[in-house]
Design an enzyme around this catalytic site. Structure first.
Site, mmCIF file in Angstrom:
data_model
loop_
_atom_site.group_PDB
_atom_site.id
_atom_site.type_symbol
_atom_site.label_atom_id
_atom_site.label_comp_id
_atom_site.label_asym_id
_atom_site.label_seq_id
_atom_site.Cartn_x
_atom_site.Cartn_y
_atom_site.Cartn_z
ATOM 1 N N TYR A 132 -6.309 2.388 -2.650
ATOM 2 C CA TYR A 132 -5.211 2.634 -1.470
ATOM 3 C C TYR A 132 -6.073 3.218 -0.657
ATOM 4 O O TYR A 132 -5.679 3.262 0.678
ATOM 5 C CB TYR A 132 -3.994 3.051 -2.047
ATOM 6 C CG TYR A 132 -2.958 2.324 -2.399
ATOM 7 C CD1 TYR A 132 -3.100 1.469 -3.447
ATOM 8 C CD2 TYR A 132 -1.853 2.250 -1.853
ATOM 9 C CE1 TYR A 132 -2.189 0.755 -4.126
ATOM 10 C CE2 TYR A 132 -0.767 1.497 -2.187
ATOM 11 C CZ TYR A 132 -0.966 0.746 -3.200
ATOM 12 O OH TYR A 132 0.031 -0.092 -3.748
ATOM 13 N N LYS A 149 -8.270 0.485 -17.379
ATOM 14 C CA LYS A 149 -8.896 -0.748 -17.623
ATOM 15 C C LYS A 149 -10.034 -0.256 -17.904
ATOM 16 O O LYS A 149 -11.371 -0.651 -17.319
ATOM 17 C CB LYS A 149 -8.737 -1.791 -16.421
ATOM 18 C CG LYS A 149 -9.515 -2.998 -16.485
ATOM 19 C CD LYS A 149 -8.521 -3.985 -17.391
ATOM 20 C CE LYS A 149 -9.296 -5.242 -17.605
ATOM 21 N NZ LYS A 149 -8.228 -6.187 -18.648
ATOM 22 N N ASP A 185 -3.318 -4.459 -18.758
ATOM 23 C CA ASP A 185 -2.959 -5.763 -19.074
ATOM 24 C C ASP A 185 -2.032 -5.895 -20.373
ATOM 25 O O ASP A 185 -0.795 -6.372 -20.535
ATOM 26 C CB ASP A 185 -4.061 -7.035 -19.053
ATOM 27 C CG ASP A 185 -4.882 -6.393 -19.973
ATOM 28 O OD1 ASP A 185 -5.102 -5.389 -20.309
ATOM 29 O OD2 ASP A 185 -6.114 -7.346 -20.252
ATOM 30 N N ASP A 214 1.640 1.017 -8.936
ATOM 31 C CA ASP A 214 2.350 0.407 -8.096
ATOM 32 C C ASP A 214 2.981 -1.073 -8.889
ATOM 33 O O ASP A 214 4.347 -1.247 -8.767
ATOM 34 C CB ASP A 214 1.681 -0.043 -6.885
ATOM 35 C CG ASP A 214 2.369 -0.979 -5.715
ATOM 36 O OD1 ASP A 214 3.449 -0.677 -5.535
ATOM 37 O OD2 ASP A 214 1.796 -2.067 -5.423
ATOM 38 N N ASP A 225 7.147 -1.802 -10.581
ATOM 39 C CA ASP A 225 8.007 -2.813 -10.043
ATOM 40 C C ASP A 225 8.465 -3.800 -11.432
ATOM 41 O O ASP A 225 9.586 -3.987 -11.401
ATOM 42 C CB ASP A 225 7.187 -3.884 -9.104
ATOM 43 C CG ASP A 225 7.535 -3.555 -7.780
ATOM 44 O OD1 ASP A 225 7.792 -2.334 -7.445
ATOM 45 O OD2 ASP A 225 7.839 -4.366 -6.973
HETATM 46 C C1 IPM Z 1 5.380 1.584 -3.204
HETATM 47 C C2 IPM Z 1 5.589 0.410 -2.143
HETATM 48 C C3 IPM Z 1 4.175 0.976 -1.392
HETATM 49 C C4 IPM Z 1 2.679 0.940 -2.363
HETATM 50 C C5 IPM Z 1 3.921 -0.065 -0.212
HETATM 51 C C6 IPM Z 1 5.016 -0.129 0.793
HETATM 52 C C7 IPM Z 1 2.633 0.386 0.616
HETATM 53 O O1 IPM Z 1 5.022 -0.890 -2.644
HETATM 54 O O2 IPM Z 1 5.857 2.579 -2.803
HETATM 55 O O3 IPM Z 1 5.462 1.294 -4.557
HETATM 56 O O4 IPM Z 1 2.154 0.141 -2.426
HETATM 57 O O5 IPM Z 1 2.631 2.244 -2.646
HETATM 58 MG MG MG Z 2 5.430 -0.908 -4.754
#
Ligand code: IPM
Ligand code: MG
Length: 357
Positions: A142, A191, A223, A247, A251
């Protein structure tokens, strides 16, 4: 206690969910005799529209000089084609970096009232999923160097993922300490069969694990982690991982709980300053419809009370208020089930605030 909170509603549903979190904080302030001052700052697309940048220097300074930051969400299709340097997400990354918020805690908890909303079978979610992802937030790909250049007549893009020993050690420490306060089980996700950054990561984590003999430690490849989160999610207590793996996995993990709208997060520095935000995005499709689920943001405010303000009783009160709202059958659209009461974003906020005595 008196606290100064920078409030960054952002775009899309951001302002709607933030209003409900502020409602909850106001109720806490009244019930527990605190005083919270809110200073509103534009961030993301709304700031681009007003000032041409996703956050102004003044806005950033307000964040730096407050006791904590509460954020809604940034971005939306309207700003998808702006220059990469001023994208709405840039502001989010800039706040994380400028405030040194290197430790991102993403608790993934399945409220048993919502077990049916989980896409996993009841025998897999068992007695509830309760894990925390500790994501490194200010390093890796990042923030590494990136460029797009022409080589031999074609475009070549490069993103570098650097990690130093000290960056790995400080996030590792947060993870071990988090595990000590929970189930004392930590899995470090990497990884290491491919990446040098992961091999260094593993080496530092192993060194740290000797300092924490009470934590049962293991390494797991990213993975395989993605697979295990679906196959057997209750095996996990605390997971620690680098920025991009975190990240993606967070999710994935959030969906196990039925709705990403439920999930809070805390981004912490080495001091008490932190930023608190739901892990979902700005949901432009439902923006302005009073239909968003404010629970992820309200639970983020609870994390703020716990981690930045050292108010564990107040944080518990917010979490119990959310639990009671679910027990009493109130549901926003994303978690609606037959036989329950469908409520709007503001109604859910009212119910939760009223549950705080
Ligand atoms: C998160 C989001 C952010 C990230 C984006 C919006 C830049 O997906 O906070 O998980 O990737 O960190
Ligand atoms: Mg995210």
């Amino acid at each position: 206690m008196k606290k100064k909170i920078a409030v960054l509603p952002g775009d899309g549903i951001g302002p709607e969910i933030i209003a409900e979190a502020v409602k909850t904080l106001d109720k806490i302030a009244r019930s527990y005799n605190h005083s919270f001052d809110y200073i509103y700052v534009d961030i993301g697309g709304c700031s681009i529209d007003k000032y041409g940048v996703p956050i102004t220097d003044e806005g950033m300074n307000i964040c730096k000089n407050s006791d904590s930051v509460l954020l809604g969400a940034v971005g939306g299709p309207k700003w998808d084609n702006v220059a990469p340097q001023i994208r709405p997400e840039k502001a989010l990354l800039a706040v994380r970096k400028e405030l040194s918020l290197f430790a991102n805690l993403r608790p993934t908890k399945l409220f048993l009232q919502l077990a049916d909303a989980s896409p996993l079978k009841t025998e897999i979610v068992g007695n509830g999923i309760d894990l925390v992802i500790v994501r490194e937030l200010t390093g890796g790909v990042y923030f590494g160097e990136r460029r797009t250049e022409e080589i031999n007549g074609e475009l070549v893009a490069t993103d570098i993922m650097p990690y130093s020993e000290s960056e790995i050690e400080r996030i590792g420490r947060v993870a071990f300490e988090t595990a000590m306060k929970r189930g004392r089980k930590l899995a470090s996700v990497d990884k290491a069969n491919v990446l040098d950054t992961s091999r260094l990561w593993r080496k530092i984590m192993h060194r740290l694990s000797e300092e924490y003999p009470d934590v049962s430690y293991s390494d797991i490849l990213v993975d395989n982690t993605a697979m295990q989160l679906i196959k057997n999610p209750t095996q996990f207590d605390v997971l620690v991982t680098e920025n991009m793996f975190g990240d993606i996995l967070s999710d994935e993990a959030s969906m196990l709980t039925g709705s990403i709208g439920m999930m809070p997060s805390a981004s912490l520095s080495s001091g008490t300053l932190g930023m608190y935000e739901p892990i979902h995005g700005s949901a432009p499709d439902i923006a302005g419809k009073n239909a968003a689920n404010p629970i992820g943001t309200i639970l983020s405010a609870a994390m703020m009370l716990r981690y930045s303000f050292d108010m564990p009783g107040e944080a518990d009160a917010v979490e119990q208020a959310v639990n009671k709202a679910l027990d009493d059958g109130y549901r926003t659209g994303d978690i609606m089930q037959e036989g329950k009461t469908l409520v709007s974003c503001t109604e859910m906020g009212d119910v939760i605030a009223n549950n705080i005595l």
